[in-house]
Design an enzyme around this catalytic site. Structure first.
Site, PDB file in Angstrom:
ATOM      1  CD  GLU A 114      -1.276  -1.575  -0.972  1.00 23.18           C
ATOM      2  OE1 GLU A 114      -0.380  -1.025  -1.633  1.00 23.18           O
ATOM      3  OE2 GLU A 114      -2.090  -2.357  -1.465  1.00 23.18           O
ATOM      4  NE  ARG A 268       5.190  -1.884  -2.657  1.00 27.38           N
ATOM      5  CZ  ARG A 268       4.382  -1.955  -3.704  1.00 27.38           C
ATOM      6  NH1 ARG A 268       4.800  -1.616  -4.898  1.00 27.38           N
ATOM      7  NH2 ARG A 268       3.135  -2.363  -3.553  1.00 27.38           N
ATOM      8  CG  HIS A 325       6.953  -4.793  -7.684  1.00 25.92           C
ATOM      9  ND1 HIS A 325       6.101  -5.738  -8.201  1.00 25.92           N
ATOM     10  CD2 HIS A 325       6.153  -3.843  -7.114  1.00 25.92           C
ATOM     11  CE1 HIS A 325       4.843  -5.386  -7.954  1.00 25.92           C
ATOM     12  NE2 HIS A 325       4.854  -4.234  -7.314  1.00 25.92           N
ATOM     13  NE  ARG A 360       5.007   1.205  -8.164  1.00 29.39           N
ATOM     14  CZ  ARG A 360       4.217   0.335  -7.542  1.00 29.39           C
ATOM     15  NH1 ARG A 360       3.021   0.712  -7.115  1.00 29.39           N
ATOM     16  NH2 ARG A 360       4.602  -0.907  -7.345  1.00 29.39           N
TER      17      ARG A 360
END
Length: 514
Positions: A114, A268, A325, A360
């Site tokens: 990821e 992200r 999110h 995060r």
């Protein structure tokens, strides 16, 4: 209204609350409260899996480094070390609870990739249904060992001389030696979110009313790829899809992430802002998954949602947009989940342990909930046995003025406190909120669930706005258009703390992250 007693009250049924309950259930009387049903939580929707350094070429130090880089050196490094070192043990614990992790043909655990990870270290269960597998196993572990109160709203924390002594629900006063907030996030403050409808920031508001310190509320992570078809959300598309070869394109079929060294696996916040900028230019953005082999096997949940959206994933790219999110900040706690208020603990997304910094790292959230649940359970189990206090302070009752709708709050927050922020917009949001705060601060006996949720959203929105206005730099999940950089990467590490008793700004040593 009836009075009840328990050793521990836990609010929230995600993995953090469930794991805390599991670890305490054999030695204490535990009541677990959830305002929907026990299966409904952000944890149960989690698709990306959980990070753990299990690979031959991986170790906790690399996991630690990736976490620090993603969060831009804004961490409690001791807590990060606890997090990454305990990850392999959490995998073993979950296996003992019956979780079936995905394996390769040779029998070893399948490790996914990821964004912002330097190694394949993401474990999954049933492809993109990992959170569901975790919560199911934990629910089975606790269901006959704790008292579950479903469809129950906690209206307020009960205070006695500045200490939390229990909670008031819609039906009961429940007194306890310890109260644990595991209420999850605040995604419903925004127009698009990956969060469940129950994620209205309740825990942040409960803690704030009780006088607890909250920290780093400005750092909100927007997931880059919410599946949005004709204005309707079909949930998020896991970052693991890009890890297996999916890539982002605009309506002209141009790959939009080729400018970045990590391309579609950049962190992200970077990917979200790139998509947002494309949309600001009037371009639609899609996730092209057509190159992924065995996609129905690898991502069964996504394929099912594509069928609902009437899109053939084998032939058509999927329309996406960023959505709220995860919040990296929250109620300030130590490694044992203790807040600044005696008797009150917090764990999971609602807590700020400092492990996420300002942004995060993917798949560290389920891990955080599991790891720090152990710290909370250890601390709570050592509370001396004594008679449970059944008194509480009276509170001032304020009749609510006319409150805004949930939609109005979402529109205002998305416009002024979303992916990109500026002083002008943040001041407008603060001015919009301020006349509503007196009503929001107090819960009256006649307040319905929907009114309480609106009040909780208003308080949480104010906390995010105030923190975002105070931080005059861009870092991680906080992007200030009027302060795009800070001292040429010589960051001054400012931890912004807020409480009902005042605002505190603590400055640590500057850290060079260049």
């Amino acid at each position: 209204m009836a009075k009840k007693r328990a050793d521990v009250v836990i609010i929230g049924s995600g993995v953090a609350g469930l794991m805390t309950a599991h670890l305490l259930a054999d030695e204490m009387n535990v009541i677990l409260i959830t305002k929907s049903n026990v299966e409904s939580s952000n944890s149960s929707w989690a698709q990306g899996g959980m990070a753990a350094a299990l690979g031959e070429n991986d170790d906790w130090k690399q996991h630690f480094k990736d976490t620090i880089l993603a969060g831009v050196n804004h961490h409690n490094e001791h807590h990060v070390e606890i997090l990454v070192k305990k990850a392999p043990a959490v995998v073993k614990l979950l296996e003992d609870l019956g979780v079936q992790f995905d394996h390769k043909d040779d029998g070893s655990i399948l490790l996914g990739m990821e964004g912002a990870h330097s190694q394949r270290r993401i474990v999954h269960s049933n492809g993109d249904k990992t959170g569901q597998a975790f919560t199911k196993a934990l629910i089975e572990a606790v269901q006959d060992r704790v008292t579950l109160l479903e469809e129950t709203m906690v209206k307020r924390l009960l205070l006695l001389k500045g200490k939390v002594v229990g909670v008031q629900t819609e039906n009961d006063y429940i007194f306890a030696r310890a109260t644990v907030l595991a209420t999850g996030g605040l995604g419903q403050l925004y127009s698009h979110t990956s969060n469940v409808t129950e994620a209205t920031g309740d825990g942040f508001a409960l803690a704030y009313r009780a006088g607890a310190v909250l920290k780093d509320m400005e750092f909100i992570q927007f997931h880059p790829t919410l599946f949005i078809q004709n204005g309707e959300s079909f949930g998020l598309i896991s970052e693991a899809v890009r890890g297996e070869g999916g890539y982002l394109v605009n309506e002209k079929s141009e790959k939009i992430m080729n400018w970045h060294p990590l391309k579609d696996l950049a962190s992200r916040d970077v990917v979200s802002r790139t998509i947002f900028e494309q949309m600001q230019d009037g371009k639609r953005v899609f996730l092209d998954c057509r190159a992924i082999s065995n996609i129905a096997e690898r991502f069964p949940g996504l394929v099912q949602r594509c069928e609902k959206a009437k899109i053939d994933i084998a032939t058509s790219p999927l329309p996406v947009a960023p959505g709220a999110h995860f919040i990296s900040g929250g109620i300030k706690t130590d490694a044992a989940g203790q807040t600044s208020v005696f008797g009150l603990y917090a764990v999971g997304e609602v807590a700020c342990t400092g492990v996420h910094g300002s942004n995060r790292l993917a798949s560290n959230s389920l891990l955080e909930g599991m790891v720090f649940a152990e710290g909370v359970a250890n601390a709570v189990s050592q509370i001396p046995a004594r008679p449970i206090q059944q008194q509480y302070d009276n509170v001032e009752v304020i009749v609510s003025d006319k409150l805004p709708s949930r939609l109005a709050i979402q529109q205002q927050m998305t416009r002024y406190v979303g992916i990109n922020r500026s002083e002008v917009g943040l001041v407008k949001m603060k001015q919009w909120l301020e006349p509503l705060m007196l009503s929001a601060l107090t819960i009256s006996e006649g307040d319905t669930r929907s009114i309480i949720e609106i009040k909780n959203m208003l308080i949480t929105a104010w906390l995010v706005t105030e923190a975002a206005l105070t931080r005059t730099e861009s870092r991680g999940g906080h992007k200030r258009l009027d302060y795009p950089k800070s001292n040429d990467h010589d960051w001054l590490n400012v931890y912004i703390e807020l409480s009902r008793n005042g605002k505190y700004v603590t400055t640590a040593d500057s850290a060079n992250v260049g």
